[in-house]
Design an enzyme around this catalytic site. Structure first.
Site: not given
Ligand code: GLN
Length: 476
Positions: A77, A152, A176
């Site tokens: 990532k 994400s 994420s």
């Molecule tokens: N969807 C969550 C957010 O937007 C999780 C993001 C993450 O785990 N990086 O914060």
């Protein structure tokens, strides 16, 4: 033709000469090219990967003993530093930035013989649940290209789903890794907070962030975890607990377990009816297999998403202040009067809308007049959750839940409503708030054709038990 099932099998094929690292890399390079429309990668390190594969092949054929991840083709990532390579966090503000050092997890991967094939697309600064917040375009779900892959770490999930690498590293601050794993039908593991060094991971919310692993099976996740977990002088929050032999652990025979589920997670109005009924079936199956599965009251469920967004935006507003147009990345080309204006313009031009929203929210909840009402309150809820969780794990080995309340939604459909998007995280943020490990297992498929997962959580640093139980579920 090259065909990947798991790392152990791949190593067997290398041994017999049935395949080579170079052939594996070529297979993935061809796949990535033919699946470019998925937009899973931001950059491919083709020449470098081929050269490394050739070197590894030569070493192996020369009789050198091989590392645990010898020739394993990994995607990362684009929030994880890899020295000498671009690192953008899928943001315009870092578009021309090159990493000056490698994350500890990357150093460990390389020392174990892995081949890093490229940087994977994600939501900007890991903020999002659909991968639509990338400055470099949305990622598509390979099961249905009109749908999101989740976020994400969407690119990392799709890369494993669509055979564009063997395993990927993502990051998980509130789901994420698990949420896109659920949407894409792959395994997604978020270890305990402090299990893997965060050195070299771009910080979103430092007390929540954890590197996580995407794989096609539990054994590969266990192996990668074994390689990258453990103490690190460069991260004071990483645990010095010894790293167990996770791969050995999953081979151990499983006894019957005590499993909890939170009643409120299954009665939540946002939960898809079919996901609910399949999870209920799973509970019955577990009971049938001799496990004790009991409902536990969780009256804090409706507070966890607000608590998560107060605390993570607060931490993000502080963490992202370093992107100021001076030290990193984009600087405005406009003529400015003073330093404050330079900051303002550089950040306004460089950050996307969601990142700006979160910086503003975080600055607000930390501001003098509101600090106690929001930030302190949220810290208190977090402590309550930690206390409650330790009580639960006194009685139970695992907690199970759906990973996400719905299957992957169509691209563009939730863009306008932040709250709706935030609620997609309702089952995943809990593990980050309390620091426990959690995994999404691709066990189900919906009548709409999409996969979805079961989330299993254990007490902190009980990854061995979590992985072996997960393995038994996957095999069943
Ligand atoms: N969807 C969550 C957010 O937007 C999780 C993001 C993450 O785990 N990086 O914060």
């Amino acid at each position: 033709m090259f065909c990947f099932t798991d790392i152990q099998n791949y190593h067997g094929q290398l041994k017999t000469g049935e395949t080579t690292c170079a052939q594996a890399v070529q297979f993935y390079l061809d796949r990535i090219k033919s699946q470019q429309d998925l937009n899973a990668y931001l950059e491919i390190f083709a020449e470098e990967a081929i050269a490394r594969a050739n070197a590894l092949d030569a070493e192996r054929m020369g009789g050198k003993s091989i590392g645990p991840l010898h020739g394993v083709v990994v995607g990362i990532k684009d929030v994880i530093s890899f020295k000498g390579h671009a690192l953008s966090a899928a943001s315009k503000i870092l578009e021309n930035y090159t990493a000056v050092y490698s994350a500890s997890a990357i150093e460990q991967l390389l020392a174990a013989g892995a081949i890093i094939i490229g940087r994977q697309n994600c939501d900007e600064f890991a903020m999002g649940s659909s991968n639509e917040n990338s400055a470099f375009g949305a990622v598509k779900n390979a099961a249905d290209k009109e749908r999101v892959p989740g976020g994400s770490s969407g690119g990392s999930a799709v890369a494993v789903q669509a055979d564009l690498c063997m395993v990927s590293l993502g990051s998980d601050t509130g789901g994420s890794v698990r949420q896109p794993a659920d949407f894409c039908g792959v395994v997604g593991l978020k270890p305990s907070y402090g299990r893997i060094s965060r050195y070299g991971l771009i910080a979103y919310a430092s007390s929540f962030d954890q590197i996580g692993i995407f794989s096609k099976n539990i054994a590969d996740a266990a192996l990668v975890l074994e390689v990258i977990a453990g103490a690190d002088d460069f991260d004071s929050t990483v645990s010095t607990k010894p790293v167990p032999a996770y791969v050995q652990a999953i081979k151990q025979k499983q006894g019957t377990k005590k499993i909890a589920y939170f009643k409120e997670t299954l009665t939540h109005p946002g939960l898809d009816a079919e996901i609910k009924s399949q999870i209920e079936n799973q509970i019955e199956q577990l009971r049938g297999a001799g496990h004790v599965v009991e409902a536990v009251d969780f009256d804090l469920l409706n507070f966890i998403v607000p608590t998560y967004y107060v605390l993570t935006t607060a931490e993000a507003s502080s963490n992202l202040s370093r992107f100021d147009g001076i030290r990193f990345g984009h600087r405005t080309a406009e003529k400015v009067e003073d330093l404050a204006e330079l900051y303002k313009l550089s950040r306004t031009e460089g950050f996307g809308a969601e990142v700006q929203r979160r910086i503003l929210l975080g600055t607000f909840v930390l501001s003098a007049g509101y600090f106690d009402a929001y930030f302190t309150k949220a810290q208190q809820v977090r402590q309550k959750l930690v206390d409650f969780t330790s009580q639960v794990f006194k009685q139970y080995d695992f907690i199970i839940s759906p990973t996400v309340p719905t299957t992957a939604f169509k691209i563009g459909t939730k863009h306008l409503s932040a709250t709706e998007m935030f609620l997609a995280d309702i089952y995943t943020v809990y593990a980050n708030l309390v620091g426990i490990p959690a995994i999404s297992l691709p066990l189900f498929s919906h009548s709409n054709g999409m996969p979805f997962g079961l989330q299993v959580m254990s007490a902190s640093f009980e990854e061995s038990a979590l992985l072996s139980f997960s393995n038994s579920l996957m095999e069943a």
